[in-house]
Design a protein around this motif. Structure first.
Motif, PDB file in Angstrom:
ATOM      1  N   ARG A   1      15.546 -43.552 -12.484  1.00 41.93           N
ATOM      2  CA  ARG A   1      15.830 -42.732 -13.664  1.00 41.93           C
ATOM      3  C   ARG A   1      17.278 -42.876 -14.109  1.00 41.93           C
ATOM      4  NH1 ARG A   1      12.895 -36.990 -12.075  1.00 41.93           N
ATOM      5  NH2 ARG A   1      10.759 -37.575 -12.669  1.00 41.93           N
ATOM      6  N   ALA A   2      18.170 -42.979 -13.137  1.00 44.09           N
ATOM      7  CA  ALA A   2      19.596 -43.105 -13.468  1.00 44.09           C
ATOM      8  C   ALA A   2      19.877 -44.374 -14.265  1.00 44.09           C
ATOM      9  CB  ALA A   2      20.427 -43.095 -12.187  1.00 44.09           C
TER      10      ALA A   2
ATOM     11  N   ALA B   1      12.453 -39.059  -3.421  1.00 49.25           N
ATOM     12  CA  ALA B   1      13.371 -38.476  -4.400  1.00 49.25           C
ATOM     13  C   ALA B   1      14.517 -39.433  -4.716  1.00 49.25           C
ATOM     14  CB  ALA B   1      13.916 -37.150  -3.882  1.00 49.25           C
TER      15      ALA B   1
ATOM     16  N   THR C   1      13.255 -42.516  -6.755  1.00 49.21           N
ATOM     17  CA  THR C   1      12.930 -42.110  -8.123  1.00 49.21           C
ATOM     18  C   THR C   1      14.192 -41.860  -8.938  1.00 49.21           C
ATOM     19  OG1 THR C   1      10.895 -41.073  -7.315  1.00 49.21           O
ATOM     20  CG2 THR C   1      11.633 -40.453  -9.523  1.00 49.21           C
ATOM     21  N   GLU C   2      15.145 -41.161  -8.358  1.00 43.65           N
ATOM     22  CA  GLU C   2      16.387 -40.854  -9.062  1.00 43.65           C
ATOM     23  C   GLU C   2      17.166 -42.116  -9.378  1.00 43.65           C
ATOM     24  OE1 GLU C   2      19.246 -39.277 -11.136  1.00 43.65           O
ATOM     25  OE2 GLU C   2      17.404 -38.238 -10.534  1.00 43.65           O
ATOM     26  N   SER C   3      17.126 -43.095  -8.478  1.00 48.87           N
ATOM     27  CA  SER C   3      17.813 -44.364  -8.722  1.00 48.87           C
ATOM     28  C   SER C   3      17.241 -45.058  -9.959  1.00 48.87           C
ATOM     29  CB  SER C   3      17.671 -45.271  -7.497  1.00 48.87           C
ATOM     30  OG  SER C   3      18.218 -46.549  -7.740  1.00 48.87           O
TER      31      SER C   3
END
Length: 249
Positions: free
Chosen positions: A52-53, A45, A48-50
């Motif tokens: 997307r950010a 998570a 992935t968030e890194s």
């Protein structure tokens, strides 16, 4: 330089952190749609968030690559999300270092299962898609340890097996414009390595044994992966690229 990766779909196993996370990021920087695949739910998570950010296209899929059902789901979910699969990077793996007389059956099984069986299962799962589209790039992460290291019989055997798998698949699948190559990293400064109690000793020995007098970085491996996955490496298959600072023995 256009590497031909824009819009390509890439699965990177073991990409919650370390080499895998760096590789996922480099692929994303080249325009690939990236699947962060790892057994670590929180790490998947976060990785992935890194991505997307920073505006990259990425999804995280928690999976155990030693289980065929998990691998089939990983590939099916990838195709459902992005419409295909063009690049597979088999990076997942870990060491359990002990001298042979102290190495347990579980130590052997777990290391070989994740590194070698996991790579077999992921390659097998993506291959029908790559054959159908008559295109694919597989990059398997081996290690300089395949040459042999004391206390690493299990890890060295698994990483040597990766090279055999790579060559066999390169011969089998080349007629479909699918290339299969391996990278053998040397000493790379990852979070896991830096957390070792004897890290400084390992670092000093590694630097002394190689012509390039610095430690390797995860980005060094990521750059090599991106090259082998790119259009610029379309006539290279069955090869092992050593990224070791010049160290072989």
């Amino acid at each position: 330089m256009d590497l031909g990766l824009n819009g390509k779909v890439a699965i990177v196993t073991g990409s919650a952190r370390g080499l895998g996370a760096a590789t996922a990021r480099r692929l994303a920087e080249e325009g690939a749609k990236v699947i962060v695949a790892d057994i670590d739910r929180d790490g998947t998570a976060a990785s992935t968030e890194s991505l997307r950010a920073d505006g990259y296209q990425a999804i995280g899929i928690v999976s155990d690559i030693t289980k065929s059902a998990d691998v089939e789901r990983l590939v099916a979910d990838t195709v459902a999300a992005f419409g295909g699969i063009h690049v597979l990077v088999n990076n997942a793996g870990f060491p359990r270092d002990k001298l042979l007389t102290k190495l347990t059956e579980d130590d052997w099984d777990k290391v070989v299962e994740v590194i070698l069986k996991g790579s077999f299962l992921t390659c097998k799962a993506v291959m029908p898609y790559m054959i159908e589209q008559r295109f694919g790039r597989i990059v398997n992460i081996s290690s300089r340890a395949y040459l042999g290291n004391p206390g690493q019989a299990n890890y060295a055997a698994a990483k040597a097996g990766i090279l055999g798998l790579t060559r066999a698949l390169a011969i089998e699948e080349g007629r479909y414009d699918i290339t299969v190559n391996a990278i053998a990293p040397g000493f790379i400064e990852t979070e896991a390595v830096m957390a070792l109690g004897h890290y400084e000793q390992i670092k000093e020995r590694a630097i002394a044994a190689q012509p390039l007098r610095r430690v390797g970085r995860p980005e060094d491996i990521a750059d090599a992966v991106v090259f082998l996955a790119s259009a610029r490496a379309s006539f290279i298959t069955g090869e092992t690229l050593h990224v070791t600072g010049g160290r072989y023995g």
